[in-house]
Design an enzyme around this catalytic site. Sequence first.
Site, PDB file in Angstrom:
ATOM      1  N   HIS A 183      11.388  50.862  30.281  1.00 52.59           N
ATOM      2  CA  HIS A 183      10.492  49.856  29.695  1.00 52.59           C
ATOM      3  C   HIS A 183      10.705  49.760  28.188  1.00 52.59           C
ATOM      4  O   HIS A 183      10.896  50.776  27.527  1.00 52.59           O
ATOM      5  CB  HIS A 183       9.046  50.243  29.992  1.00 52.59           C
TER       6      HIS A 183
ATOM      7  N   GLU B 235      29.991  26.945  35.806  1.00 53.14           N
ATOM      8  CA  GLU B 235      30.313  27.672  34.576  1.00 53.14           C
ATOM      9  C   GLU B 235      30.900  26.748  33.514  1.00 53.14           C
ATOM     10  O   GLU B 235      30.517  26.807  32.341  1.00 53.14           O
ATOM     11  CB  GLU B 235      31.283  28.810  34.897  1.00 53.14           C
TER      12      GLU B 235
ATOM     13  N   ASP C 232      43.463  36.057  46.907  1.00 50.30           N
ATOM     14  CA  ASP C 232      43.029  34.691  47.207  1.00 50.30           C
ATOM     15  C   ASP C 232      43.851  34.036  48.299  1.00 50.30           C
ATOM     16  O   ASP C 232      43.366  33.136  48.995  1.00 50.30           O
ATOM     17  CB  ASP C 232      43.092  33.829  45.946  1.00 50.30           C
TER      18      ASP C 232
END
Length: 484
Positions: free
Chosen positions: A473, A210, A333
């Site tokens: 679409h 990044e 973490d």
Amino acid sequence: MSIRNTINRIIIRRNMSDSIRHYDYLVIGGGSGGVASSRRAASYGAKTLLIEAKAMGGTCVNKGCVPKKVMWYASDLATRIGHAHSYNLFEDLPLTKENLTFNWPEFKKKRDAYIHRLNGIYERNLTKEGVDYVYGWASFTVDGKVQVKKADNCTETYTADHILVATGGKPIYPAKIPGYDYGVSSDEFFELEDQPKKVVVVGAGYIGVEIAGVFNGLGSDSHLVIRGETVLRKFDDCIQETVTDTYIKEGVNIHKSSNVTKVEKDESTGKLNIQLDTGKNIDNVDSLIWTIGRRSLLGLGLENIGVKLDAKEQIVVDEYQNSSVKNVYSLGDVVGKVELTPVAIAAGRKLSNRLFGPEKFKNQKQDYENVPSVVFSHPEAGSIGLSEREAIEKFGKDNVKVYNSKFNAMYYAMMEEKDKTPTRYKLVCTGEEEKVVGLHIIGDSSAEILQGFGVAIKMGATKADFDSCVAIHPTSAEELVTLT
């Protein structure tokens, strides 16, 4: 909350003195998980204290997701401005990368001011929920109390019925490499006051990818040093290959199968010389950024109360976030399971639901399977579930069917081939019912696209379920429901 109560709460925070104060819930770490858990606990009426060493919001708000995404937006916009000529816009303006101007110092001021506002929002939300908070470094004493050393060197002591350790992580430095300290970490990247003209980023993970992409998009001469042949080696092969090839095409100098062996600095110019084990040197470098991994942020005296760590010095927890010590919990973490902000938030809330919420939450726990993740590379990449290799290892090659598609998004239809970036999608399915166990996408807006498909895979969608959805679409995402 009345004005009087607000004033009283401020006075309490200012005068938490030498006496030991007791709480129902004490949270160490004001990052995403800690803040979420403390607010949820307080919402149930638990007397809650949050201790933060630096700034509210943790890595994500201060040194990670948020400022990184702001930088990514600037870089992405710089790239797209260069596409304007393909749509016959601003034809009289030189919109090439060579003519790009970017006021890094001024942008940094605006970005930092935004982060500072977020810090304040975090504090106000804590106050609104009735959470007490203090700034300082927390540590455990041998008798299980928590001491907090504040910036003025005063020490306060607390006890609690339940304690959560959610201190997050910190960058790893390659201390054995001579001259390593001439470089900075991914945290310190956000402290750069000026844009380096030439930069070397070391590391093939998502942080390095990044940062290298941001620099390249903003016009810096960007070099990425990786140990293997591809970046993002924890992702599916299609992501590894596509992002690596696209970065090279867009001008990132990727030094494959390389390791930094020495860093030297020319004191007269301030320039760095980066030596690689391939014998190649990268000279005249303005900035070197290490993105070689992160480790748990500890130093809390956990050994004083017997909290068990694993071989990586991460706190060992069970499926309910319980550590090896009763009534001491950990998440985010610092436990190293899935190191993503939304995971820490979800785990923190569920822990507080279980500890302080109604009976229906008594067995609630975080599910760490099928967690979507994205990389804000150029182009973006996203993934959920098993890679093709992982699926084959788990289910056997004969039980895995893979659907692939590679194309140029309609956005690039007006552009020359050199300006196009690929879109690539992959579905990994297993069993007779073709349950989708992995989805991997690369291309514009992948992060936004993945969120919805993540819900489908979490619910156990099959290939037939995908096929039954009428396509929108024209979009790139329609390819995921029309794969054959």
